[in-house]
Design a protein around this motif. Sequence first.
Motif, PDB file in Angstrom:
ATOM      1  N   ARG A   1       3.505  11.021   6.847  1.00 16.59           N
ATOM      2  CA  ARG A   1       3.198   9.929   5.906  1.00 16.59           C
ATOM      3  C   ARG A   1       1.717   9.855   5.551  1.00 16.59           C
ATOM      4  NH1 ARG A   1       7.456   5.612   8.565  1.00 16.59           N
ATOM      5  NH2 ARG A   1       9.260   6.888   8.021  1.00 16.59           N
ATOM      6  N   ARG A   2       1.431   9.163   4.483  1.00 12.57           N
ATOM      7  CA  ARG A   2       0.063   8.954   3.950  1.00 12.57           C
ATOM      8  C   ARG A   2      -0.598  10.270   3.562  1.00 12.57           C
ATOM      9  NH1 ARG A   2      -1.010   3.302   5.427  1.00 12.57           N
ATOM     10  NH2 ARG A   2      -2.710   3.310   3.913  1.00 12.57           N
ATOM     11  N   ARG A   3       0.228  11.237   3.110  1.00 12.87           N
ATOM     12  CA  ARG A   3      -0.328  12.509   2.635  1.00 12.87           C
ATOM     13  C   ARG A   3       0.181  12.849   1.243  1.00 12.87           C
ATOM     14  NH1 ARG A   3       0.442  17.014   7.295  1.00 12.87           N
ATOM     15  NH2 ARG A   3       0.375  15.682   9.124  1.00 12.87           N
ATOM     16  N   GLY A   4       0.769  11.867   0.570  1.00 11.06           N
ATOM     17  CA  GLY A   4       1.208  12.103  -0.796  1.00 11.06           C
ATOM     18  C   GLY A   4       2.622  12.657  -0.931  1.00 11.06           C
TER      19      GLY A   4
ATOM     20  N   LYS B   1       1.368   0.642  -5.887  1.00  6.80           N
ATOM     21  CA  LYS B   1       0.343   1.652  -6.214  1.00  6.80           C
ATOM     22  C   LYS B   1       0.853   2.609  -7.290  1.00  6.80           C
ATOM     23  CE  LYS B   1      -2.707   5.070  -4.112  1.00  6.80           C
ATOM     24  NZ  LYS B   1      -3.020   5.842  -2.900  1.00  6.80           N
TER      25      LYS B   1
ATOM     26  N   ASN C   1       9.408  -4.890   4.010  1.00  5.45           N
ATOM     27  CA  ASN C   1       8.964  -3.492   4.075  1.00  5.45           C
ATOM     28  C   ASN C   1       7.617  -3.332   3.361  1.00  5.45           C
ATOM     29  OD1 ASN C   1       8.716  -0.737   4.167  1.00  5.45           O
ATOM     30  ND2 ASN C   1      10.799  -0.288   3.466  1.00  5.45           N
TER      31      ASN C   1
ATOM     32  N   ALA D   1       5.635  11.067  -0.524  1.00  2.47           N
ATOM     33  CA  ALA D   1       6.478  10.169  -1.334  1.00  2.47           C
ATOM     34  C   ALA D   1       6.017  10.188  -2.795  1.00  2.47           C
ATOM     35  CB  ALA D   1       6.427   8.746  -0.774  1.00  2.47           C
ATOM     36  N   ALA D   2       4.712  10.264  -3.008  1.00  2.00           N
ATOM     37  CA  ALA D   2       4.207  10.304  -4.394  1.00  2.00           C
ATOM     38  C   ALA D   2       4.721  11.554  -5.107  1.00  2.00           C
ATOM     39  CB  ALA D   2       2.679  10.267  -4.391  1.00  2.00           C
TER      40      ALA D   2
ATOM     41  N   LEU E   1      14.440   6.723  -0.492  1.00  2.88           N
ATOM     42  CA  LEU E   1      13.225   7.558  -0.459  1.00  2.88           C
ATOM     43  C   LEU E   1      12.634   7.391   0.929  1.00  2.88           C
ATOM     44  CD1 LEU E   1      10.753   9.072  -1.803  1.00  2.88           C
ATOM     45  CD2 LEU E   1       9.915   6.838  -2.463  1.00  2.88           C
ATOM     46  N   ALA E   2      12.476   8.467   1.651  1.00  3.31           N
ATOM     47  CA  ALA E   2      11.895   8.351   3.000  1.00  3.31           C
ATOM     48  C   ALA E   2      11.157   9.637   3.354  1.00  3.31           C
ATOM     49  CB  ALA E   2      12.983   8.055   4.028  1.00  3.31           C
ATOM     50  N   VAL E   3      10.124   9.448   4.169  1.00  2.00           N
ATOM     51  CA  VAL E   3       9.254  10.551   4.579  1.00  2.00           C
ATOM     52  C   VAL E   3       9.189  10.562   6.109  1.00  2.00           C
ATOM     53  CG1 VAL E   3       6.849  11.362   4.512  1.00  2.00           C
ATOM     54  CG2 VAL E   3       7.920  10.471   2.429  1.00  2.00           C
TER      55      VAL E   3
ATOM     56  N   TYR F   1       5.029   1.343  -3.786  1.00  2.84           N
ATOM     57  CA  TYR F   1       5.576   1.210  -5.146  1.00  2.84           C
ATOM     58  C   TYR F   1       4.584   0.486  -6.082  1.00  2.84           C
ATOM     59  CZ  TYR F   1      10.039   2.869  -3.339  1.00  2.84           C
ATOM     60  OH  TYR F   1      11.033   3.634  -2.764  1.00  2.84           O
TER      61      TYR F   1
ATOM     62  N   TYR G   1      16.116   0.672   8.249  1.00  3.43           N
ATOM     63  CA  TYR G   1      16.347   1.289   6.946  1.00  3.43           C
ATOM     64  C   TYR G   1      17.829   1.587   6.778  1.00  3.43           C
ATOM     65  CZ  TYR G   1      15.336   4.235   2.916  1.00  3.43           C
ATOM     66  OH  TYR G   1      15.281   4.754   1.653  1.00  3.43           O
TER      67      TYR G   1
HETATM   68  C1  LIG Z   1       7.233   4.108   2.020  1.00  2.00           C
HETATM   69  C2  LIG Z   1       7.087   5.614   2.328  1.00  2.00           C
HETATM   70  C3  LIG Z   1       8.207   6.357   1.599  1.00  2.00           C
HETATM   71  C4  LIG Z   1       5.721   6.095   1.823  1.00  2.00           C
HETATM   72  O1  LIG Z   1       5.646   7.506   2.035  1.00  2.00           O
HETATM   73  P1  LIG Z   1       4.237   8.297   2.114  1.00  2.00           P
HETATM   74  O2  LIG Z   1       4.526   9.755   1.981  1.00  2.00           O
HETATM   75  O3  LIG Z   1       3.484   7.847   3.303  1.00  2.00           O
HETATM   76  O4  LIG Z   1       3.494   7.758   0.798  1.00  2.00           O
HETATM   77  P2  LIG Z   1       2.279   8.479   0.028  1.00  2.00           P
HETATM   78  O5  LIG Z   1       1.431   9.223   1.005  1.00  2.00           O
HETATM   79  O6  LIG Z   1       2.796   9.228  -1.137  1.00  2.00           O
HETATM   80  O7  LIG Z   1       1.521   7.201  -0.551  1.00  2.00           O
HETATM   81  C5  LIG Z   1       0.678   6.509   0.299  1.00  2.00           C
HETATM   82  C6  LIG Z   1       0.326   5.173  -0.357  1.00  2.00           C
HETATM   83  O8  LIG Z   1       1.430   4.256  -0.210  1.00  2.00           O
HETATM   84  C7  LIG Z   1       0.947   3.014   0.333  1.00  2.00           C
HETATM   85  N1  LIG Z   1       1.317   2.962   1.746  1.00  2.00           N
HETATM   86  C8  LIG Z   1       2.131   3.826   2.393  1.00  2.00           C
HETATM   87  N2  LIG Z   1       2.275   3.438   3.687  1.00  2.00           N
HETATM   88  C9  LIG Z   1       1.536   2.322   3.842  1.00  2.00           C
HETATM   89  C10 LIG Z   1       1.296   1.460   4.956  1.00  2.00           C
HETATM   90  N3  LIG Z   1       1.836   1.696   6.177  1.00  2.00           N
HETATM   91  N4  LIG Z   1       0.503   0.389   4.772  1.00  2.00           N
HETATM   92  C11 LIG Z   1      -0.053   0.140   3.565  1.00  2.00           C
HETATM   93  N5  LIG Z   1       0.109   0.926   2.474  1.00  2.00           N
HETATM   94  C12 LIG Z   1       0.925   2.004   2.613  1.00  2.00           C
HETATM   95  C13 LIG Z   1      -0.562   3.066   0.176  1.00  2.00           C
HETATM   96  O9  LIG Z   1      -0.875   2.664  -1.148  1.00  2.00           O
HETATM   97  C14 LIG Z   1      -0.828   4.551   0.359  1.00  2.00           C
HETATM   98  O10 LIG Z   1      -2.035   4.959  -0.235  1.00  2.00           O
HETATM   99  P3  LIG Z   1      -3.299   5.231   0.738  1.00  2.00           P
HETATM  100  O11 LIG Z   1      -2.801   6.143   1.829  1.00  2.00           O
HETATM  101  O12 LIG Z   1      -4.302   5.851  -0.181  1.00  2.00           O
HETATM  102  O13 LIG Z   1      -3.681   3.886   1.263  1.00  2.00           O
HETATM  103  C15 LIG Z   1       7.160   5.875   3.859  1.00  2.00           C
HETATM  104  O14 LIG Z   1       6.343   4.944   4.534  1.00  2.00           O
HETATM  105  C16 LIG Z   1       8.564   5.805   4.446  1.00  2.00           C
HETATM  106  O15 LIG Z   1       9.290   6.794   4.483  1.00  2.00           O
HETATM  107  N6  LIG Z   1       8.974   4.613   4.948  1.00  2.00           N
HETATM  108  C17 LIG Z   1      10.290   4.450   5.571  1.00  2.00           C
HETATM  109  C18 LIG Z   1      11.410   4.506   4.562  1.00  2.00           C
HETATM  110  C19 LIG Z   1      11.234   3.465   3.477  1.00  2.00           C
HETATM  111  O16 LIG Z   1      10.916   2.313   3.756  1.00  2.00           O
HETATM  112  N7  LIG Z   1      11.460   3.885   2.211  1.00  2.00           N
HETATM  113  C20 LIG Z   1      11.350   3.043   1.036  1.00  2.00           C
HETATM  114  C21 LIG Z   1      12.564   2.224   0.905  1.00  2.00           C
HETATM  115  S1  LIG Z   1      12.851   1.579  -0.710  1.00  2.00           S
END
Ligand SMILES: CC(C)(COP(=O)(O)OP(=O)(O)OC[C@H]1O[C@@H](n2cnc3c(N)ncnc32)[C@H](O)[C@@H]1OP(=O)(O)O)[C@@H](O)C(=O)NCCC(=O)NCCS
Length: 144
Positions: A77-80, A118, A109, A82-83, A70-72, A116, A24
């Motif tokens: 992760r997967r708890r909303g 979703k 990625n 980023a949303a 945007l990063a979590v 995105y 990243y």
């Molecule tokens: C991408 C990222 C920001 C998502 O953050 P998050 O808090 O986990 O996302 P949310 O919980 O709000 O949303 C989850 C949804 O995103 C999608 N998603 C997130 N991670 C996923 C994975 N590993 N595989 C498939 N779908 C995924 C799914 O639709 C998921 O919904 P679900 O859990 O009901 O299946 C996180 O994985 C991250 O920080 N990644 C590293 C940094 C990065 O790549 N940032 C984006 C660069 S542009």
Amino acid sequence: MLIRRAKQEDYCVFAAIEADCPGYPSWGANGFAAEETNRNSVTLAAEFEGAVAGFVNFWILRPQVQLNSLAVRGDMRRRGTAAALLGKTLEYARKNACTAVDLEVSELNSPAIAFYLKQGFEVVGKRPKFYNNTETALLMRKTL
Ligand SMILES: CC(C)(COP(=O)(O)OP(=O)(O)OC[C@H]1O[C@@H](n2cnc3c(N)ncnc32)[C@H](O)[C@@H]1OP(=O)(O)O)[C@@H](O)C(=O)NCCC(=O)NCCS
């Protein structure tokens, strides 16, 4: 989950979150601090139980918002998280009369692309060799 404006003491935490995301592009704490001098730049922190769980940075470039980062935290992760950060970004966009949110994401990625899609973003273009002169970036847009 509290979404609030970032503070200087958050920047080291943001840098640690970035450093924990392999491949990243990272700004480092100084990069976040430098954003304070850009009047179009907004950085938000997500806070959960008193600890920083993630961040977003974007620029308000009416009529678009450019989402830069945007990063979590891995364990949040997967708890909303980023949303929630994106939801606040969209609020800023609408309040500032912006009609679209644009971003670039590596085509490798897949978690971020899934996130995105979703959230209603569409792929509107590609930039070959955008990252490290090798990885292609997808251009994604959400129209408001
Ligand atoms: C991408 C990222 C920001 C998502 O953050 P998050 O808090 O986990 O996302 P949310 O919980 O709000 O949303 C989850 C949804 O995103 C999608 N998603 C997130 N991670 C996923 C994975 N590993 N595989 C498939 N779908 C995924 C799914 O639709 C998921 O919904 P679900 O859990 O009901 O299946 C996180 O994985 C991250 O920080 N990644 C590293 C940094 C990065 O790549 N940032 C984006 C660069 S542009």
